[in-house]
Scaffold this active site. Structure first.
Site, PDB file in Angstrom:
ATOM      1  N   CYS A  81       0.824  -1.220   0.000  1.00 44.96           N
ATOM      2  CA  CYS A  81       0.000   0.000   0.000  1.00 44.96           C
ATOM      3  C   CYS A  81       0.860   1.274   0.000  1.00 44.96           C
ATOM      4  CB  CYS A  81      -0.968  -0.068   1.177  1.00 44.96           C
ATOM      5  SG  CYS A  81      -2.389   1.005   1.030  1.00 44.96           S
ATOM      6  N   HIS A  99      -3.532  -5.996   2.065  1.00 40.28           N
ATOM      7  CA  HIS A  99      -3.405  -6.114   3.514  1.00 40.28           C
ATOM      8  C   HIS A  99      -4.060  -7.440   3.903  1.00 40.28           C
ATOM      9  CE1 HIS A  99      -2.290  -1.867   4.053  1.00 40.28           C
ATOM     10  NE2 HIS A  99      -3.288  -1.523   3.284  1.00 40.28           N
TER      11      HIS A  99
END
Lengths: 426, 241
Positions: free
Chosen positions: B93, B195
């Site tokens: 990310c 994630h």
């Protein structure tokens, strides 16, 4: 008090809607009541507030408990209008004011994101700001963004007295521009969301008691109120120290844990500013033993459980400390419904290693995430879909306990609370 | 065989908002299953980033923290040196965006990344939040064959240049933002929006990183709890479609 006709009618309509909702068995009807009232009279909150709102309480964790502690302490001066259900957005505030004792002083819990609007419309005497940390990132703002909104709110409402936690750098950033402020050293156990300065991004320097930023020179403000917490060999003691050095023993609080004693210190600082008798406030706060089901002991199916609620890593991390020591087993229930946050990745931010030495009953719709987290933490775990079912496959050690701690995320907690056969010992 | 694998967790105080600390926990755990000894260095800003780590791990973070991390990594230069020395990198990310040429800061202004992956990041029209499922490419690392599962939560649209391959191809969710690709890979440098944490839900990726570090093939070890979690997540996605 002179409430405009439009708002009075809107409240009447809201009460009808709430009653209909109750009859239909859809809960207590507060949200629907508040929603209807606001639809019909968009200024209902302003109209109802009119100088009645003594305090607003906001934080990531501990809003409901702090609100209850403060409202109970303030009841020494007469009835207080305060919601009892954690309805903490605009509708909930409208409803608490509309249905509380007429003209009574109000103490309201307010959702972090709704705080600017509710401060503006109610013009409270004091606002308590206790902590900000990561919470349900799939739908909520990131922490720094929220702090900037609070900062603007405070600049736009200079008449409001702010009571804020000097130990949380994010709260300090949000509150430091206040014209009238009382700093409380309320402590901060969870520092992962305030490792850097919210203004300049420099890593904060921390020692035992203080923090500072070498980038922009921001430091922990000198607190007026202090809070001391000691935990040794299972015995805990808590003391709030007033600006004049007067000590208030909080060890007789019925609510457990460091965080609740810290919440009580914030509430006491508010009582002081609002002119209440402080020893009486402590005495009254000590009568609070369960808050909307939190810490209540309930019969759920075949088990008697003490209900614990935590929603995010900061909350969980403090909750682990109030559970009985190993090897006493505990139930942990993780859901990821809308109100819990859809993404339980935060399980990896919680120090579940502290549960080592006992068996954890993993439940909730994300029990498999929890099982893997506990596997990595080397904590013994049994995955059980419904631990309260009569035929649940539970270890002997669980059945033998009189009361077992059950820590749960919001929707799992509510489900047990609503489905429970009644509070055994509230 | 007895080599200690050096893992450097880069600025977890800045880049670890979404449970990404779990990736380091997973590397530790999976290395132990394979009897690989690891040492973990958690690097805080201000501390020296080692240039001799075998595996670097960078997680996600908020905008201000992301810019702070990028600035510190620029100043250090150690990560680029590590990559030149053959180290593996897992970046998630915000960490992934930092490895590219540019990303947007809190004010929406482009800021310079490290240029370790040939990607640039600007904004998605709508924030991507939800379960993400993607299939590894057959041209990708040999050890990663199972479908990838995770959770994405980002506002970045990452454009891939010719110097990288996509890490995977999206079957559900957004990924990079072009509707098909998820993440990027060049050699041993991986960037992804997964994630979950990524390595917890995709142990093969952890095994691939460790395999590069010890320079031998690792047989995939299946753990029942992890498989149950993967199955449950993948079922959840296919049912909600």
């Amino acid at each position: 008090m002179n409430t405009p006709l439009r708002t009075r009618l809107a409240i009447f309509a809201g009460k009808l809607a709430a009653a209909a909702s109750r009859l239909a068995g859809r809960g207590e009807g507060m949200i629907i009541g508040g929603t209807v009232a606001l639809k019909l009279s968009p200024h209902a909150l302003e109209d109802l507030a009119q100088g009645r709102v003594a305090a607003l309480v906001s934080a990531t964790n501990g809003k409901t408990s702090t609100t209850r502690l403060l409202a109970t302490a303030m009841s020494q001066g007469g009835p207080i209008a305060s919601p009892t259900t954690g309805a903490n957005m605009t509708e909930g505030a409208v409803w608490a004011l509309a249905t509380g004792a007429p003209g009574a002083q109000a103490v309201l819990e307010v959702d972090e994101a709704y705080l600017p609007r509710i401060v503006k419309e109610t013009q409270p005497k004091v606002v308590l700001l206790a902590n900000l940390s990561r919470d349900q990132l799939d739908r909520m703002s990131e922490v720094a963004m929220l702090a900037r909104k609070w900062r603007t709110m405070i600049e736009e409402n200079p008449e409001v007295l702010i009571i804020a936690n000097a130990d949380d750098p994010i709260v300090v950033f949000a509150a430091e521009k206040a014209k009238k402020i009382v700093w409380v050293a309320a402590g901060q156990a969870w520092t992962a969301d305030s490792s850097v300065c919210p203004e300049c991004g420099t890593l904060l320097t921390r020692d035992e008691k203080t923090w500072s930023c070498s980038g922009c020179g921001r430091t922990r403000p000198t607190p007026s109120w202090n809070f001391e917490w000691k935990a040794t060999k299972g015995k805990t003691s808590a003391t709030a120290v007033s600006p004049s050095g007067e000590k208030f023993d909080l060890s007789n609080l019925n609510l457990p844990g460091r965080f609740n004693a810290s919440n009580a210190t914030m509430a006491l600082a508010a009582c002081s500013e609002l002119g209440y008798n402080l020893p009486k406030a402590v005495e009254l706060m000590s009568t609070v033993s369960a808050v909307s089901g939190r810490y209540a002991i309930v019969q759920s199916g075949a088990l008697k459980v003490r209900l614990l609620l935590a929603k995010n890593p900061a909350g969980w991390s403090e909750l682990l400390d109030i559970m009985p020591p190993a090897p006493t087993p505990v139930i942990v229930m993780i859901n990821s419904n809308h109100a819990d946050g859809r993404d339980p990745s935060w399980l990896w931010d919680v120090p579940f290693e502290r549960l080592a030495g006992r068996t954890v009953i993993a439940s909730g719709n994300r029990r498999r995430d929890l099982a893997v987290r506990l596997l990595h933490a080397a904590v013994d775990c049994v995955v059980v879909e419904d631990p309260f079912a009569p035929d649940a496959d539970l270890p002997e050690s669980v059945r033998k306990l009189d009361v077992i701690d059950c820590a749960a995320t919001y929707t799992a907690f509510q489900k047990i609370r609503v489905g429970a056969l009644g509070e055994v010992d509230a | 065989m007895s080599k200690t694998v050096k893992i450097a967790s880069i600025y977890p105080t800045l880049l670890g908002t979404y449970g990404d600390g779990g990736n380091v926990a997973a590397l530790r755990h999976i290395a132990a299953l394979h009897s690989i000894t690891v040492s973990v260095d958690e690097i805080s800003p201000g501390q020296k980033v080692p240039a001799n780590a075998d595996i670097y791990v960078l997680g996600g973070g908020e905008d201000t923290a992301q810019s702070a991390a990028a600035a510190a990594l620029h100043a250090s230069g150690a990560l680029a040196e590590g990559v030149k020395n053959g180290a593996a990198v897992l970046s998630i990310c915000a960490g992934y965006q930092i490895l590219g040429h540019t990303f947007l800061d809190a004010e929406g202004k482009p800021s310079a990344g490290l240029g370790l992956l040939d990607v640039t990041t600007d904004r998605l029209e709508k924030r991507a939040v939800g379960e993400l499922v993607a299939h590894p490419l057959s041209s990708g690392p040999a050890g990663i064959s199972a479908v990838l599962t995770g959770y994405e939560n980002h506002g970045g649209f990452t454009h891939l240049g010719s110097g990288v391959e996509p890490f995977a191809s999206v079957t559900s969710g957004i990924g990079n933002g072009d509707g098909t690709t998820e993440g990027a890979i060049n050699g041993r440098v991986i960037g992804t929006y997964l994630h979950g944490p990524c390595l917890v839900r995709n142990p093969q990726v952890a095994e691939q990183l460790l395999s590069w570090a010890v320079d031998r093939k690792l047989e995939h070890i299946v753990e029942a709890e992890v498989e149950a979690l993967r199955r449950e997540r993948l079922d959840f996605v296919s049912k909600s479609r």
